[in-house]
Structure formats: C-alpha cells, structure tokens
Design a protein around this motif. Structure first.
Motif, mmCIF file in Angstrom:
data_model
loop_
_atom_site.group_PDB
_atom_site.id
_atom_site.type_symbol
_atom_site.label_atom_id
_atom_site.label_comp_id
_atom_site.label_asym_id
_atom_site.label_seq_id
_atom_site.Cartn_x
_atom_site.Cartn_y
_atom_site.Cartn_z
ATOM 1 N N LEU A 3 2.464 1.639 -3.483
ATOM 2 C CA LEU A 3 1.440 1.906 -4.496
ATOM 3 C C LEU A 3 0.928 3.336 -4.377
ATOM 4 C CD1 LEU A 3 0.035 0.466 -6.801
ATOM 5 C CD2 LEU A 3 -1.735 -0.249 -5.188
ATOM 6 N N PHE A 4 0.770 3.814 -3.158
ATOM 7 C CA PHE A 4 0.346 5.197 -2.937
ATOM 8 C C PHE A 4 1.397 6.169 -3.481
ATOM 9 C CE2 PHE A 4 -0.228 9.036 -0.302
ATOM 10 C CZ PHE A 4 -1.544 9.341 -0.651
ATOM 11 N N THR A 5 2.665 5.821 -3.336
ATOM 12 C CA THR A 5 3.752 6.647 -3.871
ATOM 13 C C THR A 5 3.654 6.731 -5.391
ATOM 14 O OG1 THR A 5 5.142 5.945 -2.034
ATOM 15 C CG2 THR A 5 6.262 6.921 -3.905
ATOM 16 N N VAL A 6 3.373 5.604 -6.038
ATOM 17 C CA VAL A 6 3.194 5.601 -7.497
ATOM 18 C C VAL A 6 2.004 6.485 -7.871
ATOM 19 C CG1 VAL A 6 2.644 4.183 -9.525
ATOM 20 C CG2 VAL A 6 4.256 3.330 -7.808
ATOM 21 N N LEU A 7 0.912 6.359 -7.132
ATOM 22 C CA LEU A 7 -0.265 7.194 -7.390
ATOM 23 C C LEU A 7 0.069 8.684 -7.262
ATOM 24 C CD1 LEU A 7 -3.332 7.462 -7.925
ATOM 25 C CD2 LEU A 7 -3.641 7.329 -5.434
ATOM 26 N N LEU A 8 0.835 9.048 -6.255
ATOM 27 C CA LEU A 8 1.229 10.455 -6.091
ATOM 28 C C LEU A 8 2.044 10.937 -7.289
ATOM 29 C CD1 LEU A 8 2.152 10.722 -2.301
ATOM 30 C CD2 LEU A 8 0.133 11.648 -3.466
ATOM 31 N N CYS A 9 2.889 10.076 -7.817
ATOM 32 C CA CYS A 9 3.676 10.442 -9.004
ATOM 33 C C CYS A 9 2.769 10.664 -10.213
ATOM 34 C CB CYS A 9 4.720 9.374 -9.306
ATOM 35 S SG CYS A 9 6.067 9.318 -8.118
ATOM 36 N N VAL A 10 1.749 9.824 -10.365
ATOM 37 C CA VAL A 10 0.792 9.993 -11.464
ATOM 38 C C VAL A 10 0.067 11.328 -11.304
ATOM 39 C CG1 VAL A 10 -1.352 9.112 -12.483
ATOM 40 C CG2 VAL A 10 0.494 7.523 -11.874
ATOM 41 N N VAL A 11 -0.368 11.627 -10.091
ATOM 42 C CA VAL A 11 -1.071 12.898 -9.825
ATOM 43 C C VAL A 11 -0.142 14.087 -10.082
ATOM 44 C CG1 VAL A 11 -2.129 14.307 -7.997
ATOM 45 C CG2 VAL A 11 -2.742 11.885 -8.238
ATOM 46 N N THR A 30 0.810 -1.215 0.000
ATOM 47 C CA THR A 30 0.000 0.000 0.000
ATOM 48 C C THR A 30 0.850 1.274 0.000
ATOM 49 O OG1 THR A 30 -1.775 -1.200 1.100
ATOM 50 C CG2 THR A 30 -1.884 1.200 1.174
#
Length: 184
Positions: free
Chosen positions: A65-73, A62
């Motif tokens: 994955l949240f770190t990857v999501l922040l990069c996408v954002v 988690t």
C-alpha cells in the motif's frame, strides 16, 4: 540493422526474465530453508483461525500500500513541476510515464492483495507466516525495479511482481477447483 535491434531487445528481455526467476527462486528457497527470516517473531505468532490469518495478511499489506502511495505522490510531483499541472492543458506527456507506473502498480496490487486473502483460507499458519512477507518483499522490490527501469528496463521488476501474483492466483484457482470437485 532493425533485425539486430530487435534481437538485442529480446535478449535483454529474456535476461530480465531469467534474473527475476532466479531472484524469486533464491529468496523463496532461502525463506523456506530458514536461511532468511522475514518475520523475526514468527514463533510468537499463532495463526490458528481464519480471522487471525486474515489479520496477518492485512498487516503485511502495508508495504504494498505504501508503494501505491509513493506512485500517487510521484504522479502528483511530476504534475506540479510541469505544464501538466492543469490536467486539461494537453500536456499529459509530462506525467505519462508516472501515470503508467501507477496504473500498473494498482493492477498488480489488486492481484497481490486479493490472492493473499484467498490463499490465507487454504494454507496453514506456519506456511502463511513465510509466504505473505515473502510476497510483500517481492512486491516492493519488484515495483521499485519496475519504476526505476521504466520504460525500457522494466521487465525485471514487472516479472518480480507478476510472477508471484500468477503463482498465488494459480494456487487459489487450483485449490478452488479441487474444492468444487472439478479437479480430483
């Protein structure tokens, strides 16, 4: 003058590597000696089977994955507030750094996830309870440091992520080679 600049860059790079290795060593030592407890309910967790170990590893994905999501954002936000909102406009320079941070984070995350899944097949539950949260912490801190320092001061964060990934993949390769009797 150019020689002096390259010497400074090499010195800064070596400093980042030394600091990253020291950080990795300090926290690994602290976790394995019990000075730092990353899983407060560790005594309650029973990892007696591979499915239980895999479940534990997946839950600790988690933060990464949240770190990857922040990069996408971050890429999305850079695009929305710049002329690069149209990806075909020729203005990709506005999102280039964010895109490269995202790409590197995805590359590192694939190594992070897959190596932990494989490691769970090789090590015992009590050790896994220490290693997986430690790797998750290294990943998040490393990625944050990488993004903040990008592009010129990214080495500390990069090594904080890459070093544990190399160690995990190396351990997996070693155990695999022993298992198939290539190494004795």
């Amino acid at each position: 003058m150019a020689k002096r600049g390259s010497e400074v860059r090499v010195s800064v790079l070596l400093l980042h590597i030394v600091l990253a290795v020291a950080f990795l060593g300090f926290f690994t030592y602290a976790v394995f000696t019990g000075s730092v407890n990353l899983v407060p309910n560790a005594k309650e967790i029973k990892l007696n089977s591979l499915p239980a170990k895999l479940e534990f590893v997946l839950k600790y994905q988690t933060p990464g994955l949240f770190t990857v999501l922040l990069c996408v954002v971050y890429v999305m936000m850079r695009r929305v507030i710049s002329p690069a909102i149209n990806p075909m406009s020729g203005n990709e320079i506005y999102v280039e750094a964010a895109s490269k941070i995202l790409t590197n984070t995805l590359e590192q995350y694939v190594l992070h996830l897959v190596s932990q899944l494989i490691v769970s097949a090789y090590i015992d539950g009590p050790t896994l309870i220490k290693i997986v949260p430690l790797l998750a912490m290294f990943f998040v801190v490393g990625r944050m440091s990488f993004a903040i320092g990008y592009p010129m001061q990214r080495a500390f964060g990069w090594w904080l992520t890459f070093g544990p990934n190399v160690a995990a993949v190396g351990y997996c390769a070693y155990k695999f080679l022993i298992q198939i009797k290539v190494l004795i």
